[in-house]
Design a protein around this motif. Sequence first.
Motif, short mmCIF file in Angstrom:
data_model
loop_
_atom_site.label_atom_id
_atom_site.label_comp_id
_atom_site.label_asym_id
_atom_site.label_seq_id
_atom_site.Cartn_x
_atom_site.Cartn_y
_atom_site.Cartn_z
N THR A 84 0.82 -1.22 0.00
CA THR A 84 0.00 0.00 0.00
C THR A 84 0.86 1.27 0.00
O THR A 84 0.35 2.36 0.21
N ILE A 85 2.14 1.11 -0.27
CA ILE A 85 3.06 2.24 -0.23
C ILE A 85 2.69 3.34 -1.22
O ILE A 85 2.98 4.51 -1.02
N TYR A 86 2.00 2.97 -2.32
CA TYR A 86 1.66 3.94 -3.36
C TYR A 86 0.34 4.65 -3.11
O TYR A 86 0.04 5.65 -3.75
N MET A 87 -0.48 4.12 -2.21
CA MET A 87 -1.83 4.66 -2.05
C MET A 87 -1.80 6.08 -1.49
O MET A 87 -1.03 6.39 -0.57
N THR A 88 -2.67 6.91 -2.03
CA THR A 88 -2.82 8.27 -1.51
C THR A 88 -3.88 8.27 -0.41
O THR A 88 -4.70 7.34 -0.31
N ARG A 89 -3.90 9.33 0.38
CA ARG A 89 -4.91 9.47 1.41
C ARG A 89 -6.30 9.52 0.78
O ARG A 89 -7.27 8.95 1.31
N ALA A 90 -6.41 10.18 -0.36
CA ALA A 90 -7.70 10.30 -1.04
C ALA A 90 -8.20 8.93 -1.49
O ALA A 90 -9.40 8.64 -1.41
N GLU A 91 -7.30 8.09 -1.98
CA GLU A 91 -7.69 6.75 -2.41
C GLU A 91 -8.17 5.92 -1.22
O GLU A 91 -9.19 5.21 -1.31
N LYS A 92 -7.46 6.01 -0.12
CA LYS A 92 -7.87 5.25 1.07
C LYS A 92 -9.24 5.70 1.57
O LYS A 92 -10.08 4.88 1.95
N ASP A 93 -9.45 7.01 1.55
CA ASP A 93 -10.75 7.53 1.99
C ASP A 93 -11.87 7.05 1.07
O ASP A 93 -12.96 6.68 1.53
N ALA A 94 -11.62 7.06 -0.25
CA ALA A 94 -12.65 6.66 -1.22
C ALA A 94 -12.98 5.17 -1.10
O ALA A 94 -14.12 4.77 -1.36
N LEU A 95 -12.01 4.36 -0.69
CA LEU A 95 -12.19 2.91 -0.64
C LEU A 95 -12.51 2.40 0.76
O LEU A 95 -12.58 1.20 0.98
N GLU A 96 -12.72 3.31 1.69
CA GLU A 96 -12.97 2.90 3.07
C GLU A 96 -14.36 2.30 3.24
O GLU A 96 -15.35 2.83 2.74
N LEU A 97 -14.43 1.18 3.97
CA LEU A 97 -15.70 0.55 4.28
C LEU A 97 -16.31 1.15 5.53
O LEU A 97 -15.59 1.66 6.39
N VAL A 98 -17.61 1.10 5.64
CA VAL A 98 -18.31 1.54 6.86
C VAL A 98 -19.12 0.34 7.36
O VAL A 98 -20.11 -0.06 6.75
N PHE A 99 -18.69 -0.24 8.47
CA PHE A 99 -19.37 -1.40 9.04
C PHE A 99 -20.53 -0.94 9.93
O PHE A 99 -20.38 -0.02 10.73
N CYS A 100 -21.66 -1.60 9.77
CA CYS A 100 -22.83 -1.33 10.61
C CYS A 100 -23.06 -2.57 11.48
O CYS A 100 -23.19 -3.68 10.96
N ILE A 101 -23.10 -2.37 12.79
CA ILE A 101 -23.33 -3.47 13.72
C ILE A 101 -24.78 -3.41 14.17
O ILE A 101 -25.21 -2.42 14.76
N THR A 102 -25.55 -4.44 13.87
CA THR A 102 -26.97 -4.44 14.20
C THR A 102 -27.16 -4.51 15.71
O THR A 102 -26.57 -5.36 16.39
#
Length: 346
Positions: A84-102
């Motif tokens: 992941t050395i090449y990833m930008t902060r913007a890319e990480k933010d765009a690809l971030e998952l949001v987990f919902c716990i029921t």
Amino acid sequence: MVAGIQIYEVTNEESFLDLAKRVLLQNETFPEKLSFNGWPNIEINVKGNRYNNSLPSSLMEGFLSLQDELYRAFCIIKYNTPSTIYMTRAEKDALELVFCITEGSTDANAPADNFINSLLDTAGNVMSTMDSRHKMAVLVAVVLAAGGAYAFKTHTDVELEKIRVNKDIKIAEHKIESDKLHANTIDKAIDALREKVRVAANQEAGEQGAEIAKRVNEGYKAVVRSAQDAETITVKSTVLDQESIKAIAKQPKPERNRSNITQEYFIEGAKRNKGYISFNVTDVKTGQHFTMKVDSHQHNTEEINVLFEALKTAKAVQVKVDAHYLNGKIEGARFISLVRNQVAQL
């Protein structure tokens, strides 16, 4: 060509597999615009005393590891390395998952459609150079892996073999329970189509597709390791009992570390990108290949010229790098500096 399709919207597994079948098995063209809406989803259910109405920090660490491995799958596609050395902060933010716990249960769900859409957007330039079959094969690998369709396929194949050879009643009962869930959630026709598409995608994507699936599956294994005291863990339609959880948790976890090293390398390729240059290098002593990132704005032109000259002359160059290791092998590195007095030699 896909008849009249300019924009293709994937809303469920059946619509995705139908498109994948037409591109991979009938040689139709990949859609000009592809969008995912409401599918796929990451679905994980953890049952046990410690997981009732609570989310232990260890389990959250497992989810974070799954996220990290999805980042690595993205990097394989865009940067040709799991690092992941090449990833930008913007890319990480765009690809971030949001987990919902029921509330009141142990269900954890994360919509992955935005992840796939962002992947298509941010890796678009790279994927645009692929032909239709290769592009679809890579997409099948990451979509099915992210959705957990084959997260524990190797383990369940072993379990089936135990049933066949030993006629183990306990394992057979566990398999029946898993099949009940499977029958309730997945139509058998879709199941068969998924397997047909998976096989075709594996043949087309080769090592790249296998590495993508491996990385995401490591993420799911991390979730299992983080909940070893659970009674059952269910991912999509695969139910793991305590014995299975312990068996998977015992499997070696990826060992990652980093260190600054100075070695001689052959420069065998280069690609200019916005803000950095990626060089394909080979260690003179070990023959190991990896990609080295050089931040254009952090290094002077003279150093970069020396690297390009080494590429032209095929002469080795001594370089200090920040190396990122996976299981003892370098998976990517960031350029630090050249060893002095090399300009004249080249």
